[in-house]
Design a protein around this motif. Structure first.
Motif, PDB file in Angstrom:
ATOM      1  N   GLU A 236       0.873  -1.188   0.000  1.00 17.99           N
ATOM      2  CA  GLU A 236       0.000   0.000   0.000  1.00 17.99           C
ATOM      3  C   GLU A 236       0.901   1.226   0.000  1.00 17.99           C
ATOM      4  N   THR A 277      -9.033  -6.737 -14.399  1.00 21.64           N
ATOM      5  CA  THR A 277      -8.022  -6.036 -13.591  1.00 21.64           C
ATOM      6  C   THR A 277      -8.477  -5.828 -12.153  1.00 21.64           C
ATOM      7  N   PHE A 278      -9.682  -6.305 -11.804  1.00 25.06           N
ATOM      8  CA  PHE A 278     -10.250  -5.965 -10.492  1.00 25.06           C
ATOM      9  C   PHE A 278      -9.323  -6.380  -9.346  1.00 25.06           C
ATOM     10  N   ARG A 279      -8.870  -7.621  -9.376  1.00 26.29           N
ATOM     11  CA  ARG A 279      -7.926  -8.068  -8.334  1.00 26.29           C
ATOM     12  C   ARG A 279      -6.620  -8.447  -9.030  1.00 26.29           C
ATOM     13  N   SER A 280      -5.668  -7.530  -9.011  1.00 24.70           N
ATOM     14  CA  SER A 280      -4.394  -7.756  -9.692  1.00 24.70           C
ATOM     15  C   SER A 280      -3.291  -7.906  -8.657  1.00 24.70           C
ATOM     16  N   GLN A 285      -2.659   2.765  -6.364  1.00 28.56           N
ATOM     17  CA  GLN A 285      -3.572   3.326  -5.368  1.00 28.56           C
ATOM     18  C   GLN A 285      -3.528   4.845  -5.403  1.00 28.56           C
ATOM     19  N   GLU A 287      -4.180   7.426  -2.463  1.00 24.87           N
ATOM     20  CA  GLU A 287      -4.486   7.406  -1.022  1.00 24.87           C
ATOM     21  C   GLU A 287      -4.281   8.776  -0.381  1.00 24.87           C
ATOM     22  N   GLU A 354     -15.813  -3.494  -3.738  1.00 28.40           N
ATOM     23  CA  GLU A 354     -15.105  -2.312  -3.238  1.00 28.40           C
ATOM     24  C   GLU A 354     -14.300  -1.565  -4.307  1.00 28.40           C
ATOM     25  N   LEU A 355     -14.574  -0.254  -4.387  1.00 28.01           N
ATOM     26  CA  LEU A 355     -13.757   0.653  -5.205  1.00 28.01           C
ATOM     27  C   LEU A 355     -12.750   1.365  -4.307  1.00 28.01           C
ATOM     28  N   GLU A 356     -13.226   1.653  -3.110  1.00 27.15           N
ATOM     29  CA  GLU A 356     -12.432   2.477  -2.192  1.00 27.15           C
ATOM     30  C   GLU A 356     -12.871   2.210  -0.750  1.00 27.15           C
ATOM     31  N   GLY A 357     -11.927   2.311   0.176  1.00 25.23           N
ATOM     32  CA  GLY A 357     -12.279   2.231   1.594  1.00 25.23           C
ATOM     33  C   GLY A 357     -11.988   3.579   2.240  1.00 25.23           C
ATOM     34  N   GLU A 417      -8.528   7.907   6.413  1.00 21.46           N
ATOM     35  CA  GLU A 417      -7.839   7.429   5.208  1.00 21.46           C
ATOM     36  C   GLU A 417      -8.809   7.047   4.084  1.00 21.46           C
ATOM     37  N   SER A 419      -8.886   5.555   0.702  1.00 21.88           N
ATOM     38  CA  SER A 419      -7.907   4.790  -0.078  1.00 21.88           C
ATOM     39  C   SER A 419      -8.590   4.179  -1.293  1.00 21.88           C
ATOM     40  N   ARG A 424      -9.068  -0.071 -10.262  1.00 21.24           N
ATOM     41  CA  ARG A 424     -10.476  -0.458 -10.031  1.00 21.24           C
ATOM     42  C   ARG A 424     -11.420   0.597 -10.572  1.00 21.24           C
TER      43      ARG A 424
END
Ligand code: GAP
Length: 556
Positions: A236, A277-280, A285, A287, A354-357, A417, A419, A424
């Motif tokens: 991250e 590409t969702f989970r690469s 990021q 952030e 999830e796009l962002e947290g 945060e 992020s 995504r």
């Protein structure tokens, strides 16, 4: 929307390619082509512009202070010990004892629901009532089962498995086994020795227990590959910000509250990279770590949660596909007061993803780095101390020092945060933009068309300049306009083929506007502007094209 159509368009028109494709690719890695790199750059630029250089006013209408950093990908490994990643950044994995396939423990039943043998076997019994037809199951085991799930207990030893199952079904007629329990019976050969087993989604053999599998990608620095030279590719970008908190504070005139932002690559050895590409395993990021007074932290948490959701809407993500989801007590990290996931309903899933947290991280990170580095990362309220009534200390320097070392003068800031994942969001933008509709050709006959309805700010190419024919002075005028516009935007010159076909080529890559130079241009110095979405064509003076683009980009 069919993902396959989007994936095919992305390859055909140069948005996204498989990494190292000519060598068969590499799982979890992707390359952006000429249009993809522009789209993703526009996304990152929009984020930087709207969050760092010109963020919306704060909760009380005040200006927000934001700065950026760009930190190294490889950092001192102690950073990752302090952050907790070395100890705990792991997924629980289960390994198949026969074929060696790994599956994430928390995704096993999802994987089974999608696997071929399970979908075939489920036709042979009634999961709701628990009704089993033993001869039918036996037939499956000796036929299709041998091919689809050769290591499933039901296939290897059907008579024993079916007798265990019959005992269970007949023993508790009022509580029939559900689908999960039934599947476990099919996977169990030695019930008394092992208890119920879970099957491998690939071959059906019993899976081993869950073991942690670190997501950190490792490398080494220097000449020798030893434990001491081991380093990590950052998982991250956030930690680069935390460890530079003091540097930023000391090198600027910032006072709390303020935010530090970073855009950059992150790496995770994801076990099951998937959904395009969702989970690469390599991704980017965007952030922000927003540092504030502990008592004001909830106010800032709510501010960032709303600002971040609003940003996606502003850039064209329809609100019915966008969902802010507050994490439940069990989901939220132990140090966090609250976390909201901003999710998008991708076409490959029934549930928004999830796009962002946006996380309230309290003082967890600064405290960890303070303890592990031994450096003071507290914040001192200079103005508050300067104004404070110090008479209570009676000139006693020791008492003053003690007062200065704690609240309300010195404390560890709390952190909010937001992020986000640049890749995504790029994928969400592509999914959202993909549209199939109809548009008239040159003869006015309606034809199927694919149009990428990107928000103009994000569109890889902002406008196409098209001379109607390659003669009568039209190319010269078009070239001049092209040269003027390209000083400011990414624009495209196209003089090849019928005008309708040229429009359609631009629609397919999401160019919002086409300027056509035609016979009338030669007479009155006007051009047509064709709008990608409404298909409306208007005439405007050629001298006003730049201003018109600026106006439309501002108002969208
Ligand atoms: N610093 C907090 C953090 O990294 P995260 O939820 O693990 O939180 C933040 O990641 C965002 O990064 C996610 O919301 C997602 O957009 C993106 N992201 C995380 N893992 C990813 C992956 N394997 N592939 C693509 N994007 C990913």
């Amino acid at each position: 929307m069919d993902m396959e159509k989007l994936v095919s368009l992305c390859k055909r028109r140069g948005f996204i390619f498989q990494s190292s494709e000519i060598y068969g690719g590499i799982n979890g890695f992707w390359d952006y082509g000429p249009l993809g790199v522009e789209l993703k750059k526009n996304i990152k630029d929009a984020w930087w512009q709207d969050m760092v250089r010109n963020p919306p006013p704060g909760p009380d209408g005040e200006e927000i202070q934001m700065v950026g950093v760009d930190c190294s990908i490889i950092m001192n490994p102690k950073v990752w010990v302090a952050s907790g990643h070395v100890g705990t950044f792991a997924d629980p994995m289960r390994k198949c004892s026969m074929c060696g396939h790994f599956v994430r423990a928390d995704q096993l039943w999802e994987a089974l629901a999608l696997c071929t043998w399970m979908n075939s076997l489920i036709q042979e019994f009634t999961p709701v009532t628990g009704h089993i037809d033993s001869p039918r199951l036996l037939k499956w085991a000796q036929g299709k089962g041998k091919r689809l799930a050769p290591n499933l207990a039901l296939v290897r030893n059907p008579h024993v498995v079916l007798s265990f199952l019959a005992t269970r079904v007949n023993g508790q007629p009022d509580a029939p086994p559900d689908l999960k329990e039934m599947t476990q019976y099919f996977a169990t050969e030695q019930l008394h020795a092992t208890g119920l087993q879970d099957p491998c989604p690939v071959c059906g053999a019993a899976l081993g227990d869950a073991k942690p599998f670190t997501l950190m990608l490792e490398s080494h620095t220097g000449t020798e590959k030893t434990e001491e030279s081991k380093v990590y590719l950052r998982p991250e970008t956030a930690q680069g910000i935390f460890v530079n908190f003091k540097n930023v504070l000391d090198s600027t005139r910032l006072k709390l509250p303020f935010g530090i932002a970073q855009i950059g690559k992150a790496f995770r050895n994801e076990i099951t990279p998937r959904n395009y590409t969702f989970r690469s395993r390599e991704f980017e990021q965007m952030e922000i770590e927003f540092f504030c007074h502990p008592e004001q932290s909830m106010k800032w948490y709510e501010y960032w949660r709303d600002v971040r959701k609003g940003w996606y809407t502003k850039l064209g993500i329809k609100s019915d596909k966008l969902r802010p989801r507050e994490q439940g007590d069990k989901e939220v990290a132990h140090y966090s007061k609250a976390t909201t996931d901003i999710e998008y309903l991708f076409p490959f899933s029934d549930e928004p993803q999830e796009l962002e947290g946006v996380a309230h991280r309290g003082d967890y990170d600064l405290k960890q780095h303070m303890q592990h580095s031994g450096k003071d990362l507290t914040y001192f309220e200079e103005e508050l101390w300067a104004k404070a009534d110090k008479s209570a200390y009676g000139g006693d320097k020791k008492k003053e020092q003690e007062a200065k070392s704690k609240m309300p003068y010195r404390y560890l800031p709390h952190v909010i945060e937001p992020s986000a994942g640049a890749d995504r969001f790029t994928l969400a933008v592509l999914c959202e933009a993909y549209t199939e509709d109809q548009a008239p050709d040159e003869k006015g006959v309606m034809q199927e068309r694919i149009v990428m309805k990107f928000h103009p700010r994000l569109a890889p190419i902002k406008a196409a300049i098209l001379p109607l024919v390659n003669k009568e002075g039209m190319p010269e005028i078009a070239q001049k306009l092209y040269r003027e516009l390209k000083a400011e935007w990414n624009v495209y010159y196209d003089d090849g083929g019928a005008i309708g076909r040229r429009y359609r080529r631009q629609d397919e890559i999401g160019t919002p506007w086409c300027f056509t130079i035609d016979g009338q241009t030669l007479q009155d110095q006007t051009v047509t502007i064709r709008d990608r979405d409404s298909l409306k064509q208007e005439r405007i003076p050629i001298a006003q094209v730049g201003e018109e683009m600026r106006r439309r980009l501002r108002s969208e």
